[in-house]
Design an enzyme around this catalytic site. Sequence first.
Site, PDB file in Angstrom:
ATOM      1  N   ARG A  52      10.083  -5.940  -1.109  1.00  0.00           N
ATOM      2  CA  ARG A  52      11.008  -4.624  -0.817  1.00  0.00           C
ATOM      3  C   ARG A  52      11.477  -4.858   0.472  1.00  0.00           C
ATOM      4  O   ARG A  52      11.061  -5.592   1.190  1.00  0.00           O
ATOM      5  CB  ARG A  52      10.266  -3.466  -0.785  1.00  0.00           C
ATOM      6  CG  ARG A  52       9.242  -3.230   0.323  1.00  0.00           C
ATOM      7  CD  ARG A  52      10.045  -2.767   1.504  1.00  0.00           C
ATOM      8  NE  ARG A  52       9.213  -2.572   2.899  1.00  0.00           N
ATOM      9  CZ  ARG A  52       9.233  -3.662   3.504  1.00  0.00           C
ATOM     10  NH1 ARG A  52      10.144  -4.441   3.220  1.00  0.00           N
ATOM     11  NH2 ARG A  52       8.323  -3.462   4.718  1.00  0.00           N
ATOM     12  N   ASP A  93       6.862   6.475   7.604  1.00  0.00           N
ATOM     13  CA  ASP A  93       6.428   6.893   6.422  1.00  0.00           C
ATOM     14  C   ASP A  93       5.018   7.442   6.947  1.00  0.00           C
ATOM     15  O   ASP A  93       4.626   8.513   6.460  1.00  0.00           O
ATOM     16  CB  ASP A  93       6.152   5.731   5.603  1.00  0.00           C
ATOM     17  CG  ASP A  93       5.406   4.412   6.251  1.00  0.00           C
ATOM     18  OD1 ASP A  93       5.365   4.322   7.344  1.00  0.00           O
ATOM     19  OD2 ASP A  93       4.999   3.667   5.427  1.00  0.00           O
ATOM     20  N   GLY A 148       5.090 -12.865   5.823  1.00  0.00           N
ATOM     21  CA  GLY A 148       5.265 -12.544   7.345  1.00  0.00           C
ATOM     22  C   GLY A 148       6.691 -12.554   7.741  1.00  0.00           C
ATOM     23  O   GLY A 148       7.068 -12.608   8.747  1.00  0.00           O
ATOM     24  N   ASP A 165       5.719   0.853   1.347  1.00  0.00           N
ATOM     25  CA  ASP A 165       5.740  -0.537   0.742  1.00  0.00           C
ATOM     26  C   ASP A 165       5.013  -0.400  -0.766  1.00  0.00           C
ATOM     27  O   ASP A 165       5.888  -0.833  -1.652  1.00  0.00           O
ATOM     28  CB  ASP A 165       4.968  -1.437   1.498  1.00  0.00           C
ATOM     29  CG  ASP A 165       5.538  -1.874   2.763  1.00  0.00           C
ATOM     30  OD1 ASP A 165       6.641  -1.520   3.243  1.00  0.00           O
ATOM     31  OD2 ASP A 165       5.077  -2.642   3.508  1.00  0.00           O
ATOM     32  N   TYR A 188       1.010  -2.292  15.775  1.00  0.00           N
ATOM     33  CA  TYR A 188       1.173  -1.530  14.972  1.00  0.00           C
ATOM     34  C   TYR A 188       0.444  -0.053  15.085  1.00  0.00           C
ATOM     35  O   TYR A 188       0.711   0.939  14.942  1.00  0.00           O
ATOM     36  CB  TYR A 188       1.167  -2.075  13.577  1.00  0.00           C
ATOM     37  CG  TYR A 188       1.606  -1.074  12.386  1.00  0.00           C
ATOM     38  CD1 TYR A 188       2.677  -1.315  11.680  1.00  0.00           C
ATOM     39  CD2 TYR A 188       0.487  -0.025  11.901  1.00  0.00           C
ATOM     40  CE1 TYR A 188       3.083  -0.411  10.473  1.00  0.00           C
ATOM     41  CE2 TYR A 188       0.920   0.597  10.528  1.00  0.00           C
ATOM     42  CZ  TYR A 188       2.260   0.568  10.167  1.00  0.00           C
ATOM     43  OH  TYR A 188       2.391   1.315   9.030  1.00  0.00           O
TER      44      TYR A 188
END
Length: 332
Positions: free
Chosen positions: A10, A19, A100, A146, A195
């Site tokens: 995607r 999200d 990656g 995702d 993250y």
Amino acid sequence: MQMRATAPGRVNLIGDHTDYTGGLVLPMAIDLRTTVTLELGGHEVRLTSSIDHETAVVPIDVTDPGAVTPAWARYIAGVVAVLAPDEGGAGHVASDVPAGAGLASSAALEVAVALALGFEGPPLALARACRDAERRASGVPCGIMDQLAIAAGVEGHALLIDCSTEDVTPVAVPAHAAVFVVDSGQRRVLTASAYAARRAECEAAAALVGPLRAAHERSVETIADPVLRRRARHVVTENRRVAAAAAALATDDLAALGAAMVESHASLRDDFEVSTDVLDTLVDDLVRISGVYGARLTGAGFGGSVVVVAEPDAPVPGRRVHAAAGATVTAV
């Protein structure tokens, strides 16, 4: 019985780090795919791969996916742990989704493995299961974008996803709106990135002003901590940009879509601080190309790829991708 499951990668046109705060995103499944061919049977999942020389061997009673080796097998182990299948299988993984590069290679693998192992259910249930598998495999507290984009992809369409309700609205991509992916060459691994820290900062900001999905920019500016204020400002303004971008795509206003993308990159660079010098330079160079409407980093940042929307004949030094259908499985 032999199963063949295929799942697309995607690209996210706009809406990153929104999200997991229940916000809006606008990804699309693309015509790069991961295919898992699996002969069902036995008490382990054994897969060879076209992109890794080490074989993945995962017992169906695996309890700690994050400890499995080699590293790519952890995503298979996460799926096995979540699904708890009655039988395993042996087979092969073939993929042209680069690892990656910010194109959801791990999510594509998870979805394909789940379907090959016999998962039955609607795309949302598949996406939820594979999101949980990714969390167990990597420890990264990812959102659902995702996996849901991959499971629910619609050919010729991007997907406007409201991550608070998990509603999916297909938005047609005009034929003359060319989408390119330009690899920065800067590999990134989310498990080694900030993250999780960014998600924690968003949660800390939400504790002060309420859910960021519903927060107003005026409320965000009252946050005393400058770091939390910047993180919240990105999320709140990004949700607004996603809505505007989806409307622009639906009305064929590619200039407005491109402007939103450029603003999004600036916000990810300045307020969310997940861009890099390599990505910033690449975006700056790309938006100067004749025929380019907009460009931005895609995925979580820290490296990976840039997504570009441009005229079809624009000399963009990357790969053109097309909005593809979601994951499928067949018995062969």
